[in-house]
Scaffold this motif. Structure first.
Motif, mmCIF file in Angstrom:
data_model
loop_
_atom_site.group_PDB
_atom_site.id
_atom_site.type_symbol
_atom_site.label_atom_id
_atom_site.label_comp_id
_atom_site.label_asym_id
_atom_site.label_seq_id
_atom_site.Cartn_x
_atom_site.Cartn_y
_atom_site.Cartn_z
ATOM 1 N N THR A 1 55.913 -3.891 46.319
ATOM 2 C CA THR A 1 55.146 -4.404 45.178
ATOM 3 C C THR A 1 53.929 -3.512 44.951
ATOM 4 O O THR A 1 53.339 -3.000 45.904
ATOM 5 C CB THR A 1 54.685 -5.855 45.443
ATOM 6 N N ILE A 2 53.561 -3.334 43.700
ATOM 7 C CA ILE A 2 52.375 -2.550 43.363
ATOM 8 C C ILE A 2 51.150 -3.462 43.385
ATOM 9 O O ILE A 2 51.142 -4.538 42.788
ATOM 10 C CB ILE A 2 52.511 -1.896 41.978
ATOM 11 N N GLY A 3 50.125 -3.023 44.085
ATOM 12 C CA GLY A 3 48.924 -3.835 44.270
ATOM 13 C C GLY A 3 47.847 -3.575 43.242
ATOM 14 O O GLY A 3 48.117 -3.334 42.065
ATOM 15 N N LYS A 4 46.601 -3.603 43.703
ATOM 16 C CA LYS A 4 45.435 -3.493 42.817
ATOM 17 C C LYS A 4 45.360 -2.152 42.094
ATOM 18 O O LYS A 4 45.819 -1.130 42.609
ATOM 19 C CB LYS A 4 44.157 -3.690 43.638
ATOM 20 N N ASP A 5 44.778 -2.190 40.910
ATOM 21 C CA ASP A 5 44.519 -0.970 40.139
ATOM 22 C C ASP A 5 43.181 -0.402 40.599
ATOM 23 O O ASP A 5 42.117 -0.848 40.165
ATOM 24 C CB ASP A 5 44.481 -1.292 38.648
ATOM 25 N N GLN A 6 43.249 0.561 41.522
ATOM 26 C CA GLN A 6 42.008 1.166 41.999
ATOM 27 C C GLN A 6 42.274 2.610 42.416
ATOM 28 O O GLN A 6 43.407 2.993 42.716
ATOM 29 C CB GLN A 6 41.422 0.377 43.169
ATOM 30 N N GLN A 7 41.217 3.384 42.415
ATOM 31 C CA GLN A 7 41.315 4.777 42.847
ATOM 32 C C GLN A 7 39.996 5.215 43.456
ATOM 33 O O GLN A 7 38.952 4.599 43.238
ATOM 34 C CB GLN A 7 41.696 5.697 41.691
ATOM 35 N N VAL A 8 40.086 6.293 44.239
ATOM 36 C CA VAL A 8 38.909 6.865 44.887
ATOM 37 C C VAL A 8 38.589 8.192 44.206
ATOM 38 O O VAL A 8 39.467 9.040 44.037
ATOM 39 C CB VAL A 8 39.172 7.087 46.393
ATOM 40 N N GLU A 9 37.339 8.368 43.819
ATOM 41 C CA GLU A 9 36.890 9.603 43.180
ATOM 42 C C GLU A 9 35.866 10.294 44.079
ATOM 43 O O GLU A 9 34.873 9.677 44.484
ATOM 44 C CB GLU A 9 36.265 9.305 41.814
ATOM 45 N N VAL A 10 36.122 11.557 44.402
ATOM 46 C CA VAL A 10 35.211 12.346 45.242
ATOM 47 C C VAL A 10 34.686 13.512 44.410
ATOM 48 O O VAL A 10 35.467 14.322 43.902
ATOM 49 C CB VAL A 10 35.918 12.874 46.497
ATOM 50 N N ASP A 11 33.374 13.599 44.281
ATOM 51 C CA ASP A 11 32.733 14.676 43.526
ATOM 52 C C ASP A 11 32.074 15.624 44.524
ATOM 53 O O ASP A 11 31.076 15.275 45.179
ATOM 54 C CB ASP A 11 31.694 14.094 42.569
ATOM 55 N N GLY B 1 48.739 4.427 48.845
ATOM 56 C CA GLY B 1 49.212 4.564 47.475
ATOM 57 C C GLY B 1 48.107 4.638 46.450
ATOM 58 O O GLY B 1 48.364 4.898 45.272
ATOM 59 N N ASP B 2 46.842 4.425 46.863
ATOM 60 C CA ASP B 2 45.727 4.594 45.931
ATOM 61 C C ASP B 2 45.565 6.075 45.590
ATOM 62 O O ASP B 2 45.692 6.952 46.466
ATOM 63 C CB ASP B 2 44.420 4.093 46.553
ATOM 64 N N GLY C 1 49.528 1.141 46.403
ATOM 65 C CA GLY C 1 48.693 1.437 45.249
ATOM 66 C C GLY C 1 49.465 1.987 44.070
ATOM 67 O O GLY C 1 50.652 2.323 44.158
ATOM 68 N N THR C 2 48.775 2.126 42.944
ATOM 69 C CA THR C 2 49.407 2.482 41.676
ATOM 70 C C THR C 2 49.854 3.937 41.582
ATOM 71 O O THR C 2 50.513 4.316 40.615
ATOM 72 C CB THR C 2 48.450 2.186 40.514
ATOM 73 N N ALA C 3 49.506 4.776 42.566
ATOM 74 C CA ALA C 3 49.908 6.185 42.527
ATOM 75 C C ALA C 3 51.005 6.513 43.541
ATOM 76 O O ALA C 3 51.443 7.663 43.624
ATOM 77 C CB ALA C 3 48.704 7.087 42.787
#
Length: 399
Positions: free
Chosen positions: A236-246, A358-359, A148-150
């Protein structure tokens, strides 16, 4: 005992024989390439007249190899180890010296072959002292993987590294789009030496990354030992995605390319005390599937011992996102777990299939126990770029 009678040669024959002996000696001298006696000088009279700074069978490791012409100039120098790998180097402008770019590794035999401006050649061999201790390293990703991107590049060492600058100089990270980043040194949760490379901003999807750790022959410093091999790795860097927890709304969102893909009700850690969740920016370290989780492993006594499916690790200290069917009545209503973020089996199955190591996982809202410390997973995204650069052993912009 039988005797062979010797007959004296005529005077003319003796002169011819002596002349032949002289010619043979010249021929042998011309053909000898300089066998090398391990004392620095190469070759017989007709061989290349050069000296090597490392000699014998117990030469000092970690030194550059230097070859000096004591007569004439150097045309070519080759220094190879027993496996045929060459030490690259350069001949100085005046042609008198050749110096290797890298140092001689411990426990290695090298062959030095030279040719000077008169076509004379020479050969010498030397061996370096054995390493008293060997330092090895581990990467946080498999070669050829997609992350992932992070995801930072993280290297963990078997032994302490005191010569951080010398090691960092040999770590070369290249990308196909010139991504800017920096190395940072610290200790992980278990107290092991670690160095991470973090981009200034999140990776661009599709970026090709190559890491070359040219460490063979580098000394870690006191109690650290030597590196005796090089490493290389690509990903390789994959999809642009992230998880948000509130933590306030008690919901988790998967966001891809800036759009919410799905919103899931969850139950996170019990507010206050050690059972609260960590907050801030974390990174999905690994997808571990079904694992055994015990409260004793995270210092919470005998509270639980369960086999847990769809386990997605966020910290070394044991915070996960995972399936928690035993807590079904509290999803979206009450945060009452022992620190992890739980959800239904169906939602966990779906999320597990979507995310990639990596997300970015960002936890916000009240009731947390603060941000995980640097070294407890990948917490570097909670630092400013300027603060992160200060953890490098080199001046910013030189690595």
């Amino acid at each position: 005992m039988s005797r062979t009678r010797r007959h004296p040669l005529p005077r003319t024959a003796r002169i011819a024989a002596l002349a032949g002996t002289s010619m043979l000696a010249v021929a042998l001298s011309a053909c000898s390439g300089g066998g090398g006696d391990g004392k620095g000088a190469l070759g017989a009279d007709a061989g290349a007249k050069v000296a090597v700074n490392l000699t014998g069978d117990n030469a000092k490791a970690g030194e550059q190899v230097k070859v000096t012409a004591t007569e004439g100039t150097l045309e070519n120098v080759s220094v190879k180890d027993g496996e045929g790998d060459a030490l690259a180097g350069k001949i100085a402008g005046d042609g008198r010296t050749w110096t290797s770019d890298r140092v001689a590794a411990p426990g290695t035999t090298y062959t030095v072959e030279t040719k000077d401006d008169r076509g004379r050649t020479g050969t010498q061999r030397f061996a370096t002292q054995q390493a008293g201790k060997v330092n090895k390293l581990d990467f946080n990703f498999k070669a050829g993987s997609t992350v992932g991107t992070a995801m930072p590049v993280s290297i963990t060492f078997d032994h302490p590294v005191k010569n951080k600058a010398a090691v960092e100089k040999q770590l070369k990270l290249t990308t196909d789009n010139g991504t800017k980043g920096s190395w940072g040194w610290y200790q992980d949760q278990a107290g092991r030496q670690r160095v991470d490379w973090r981009p200034q901003t999140y990776w661009k999807p599709g970026t090709k990354v190559k890491l070359d750790a040219d460490l063979k022959g580098v000394d870690s410093g006191a109690d650290g030992g030597w590196f005796v091999r090089d490493y290389d790795n690509t990903f390789t860097i994959g999809k642009d995605q992230q998880v948000e927890v509130d933590l306030d709304s008690k919901r988790l969102q998967l966001v891809r390319d800036g759009q919410v893909v799905k919103s899931i009700p969850v139950a996170a850690g019990t507010p206050g005390g050690e059972k609260a969740s960590w907050d801030g920016k974390m990174v999905l370290m690994r997808k571990e599937g079904t694992i055994r989780m015990t409260s004793q492993s995270v210092g919470l006594g005998d509270a639980y011992d369960k086999m847990v499916r769809d386990s997605m690790r966020l910290t070394d200290s044991g915070m996960y996102v995972h399936a928690a069917p035993w807590n079904a009545g509290n999803y979206g209503r009450v945060n009452n777990s022992s620190g992890c973020v739980g959800m239904s089996d169906a939602d966990a199955d779906w999320l597990y299939a979507q995310v990639q190591p990596g997300d970015l996982v960002e936890v916000t809202g009240p009731g947390s126990k603060g941000q995980a410390k640097l070294g407890n997973g990948y917490a570097e995204w909670n630092m400013s770029w300027t603060a992160w650069q200060k953890l490098s052993a080199l001046t910013p912009g030189t690595h």
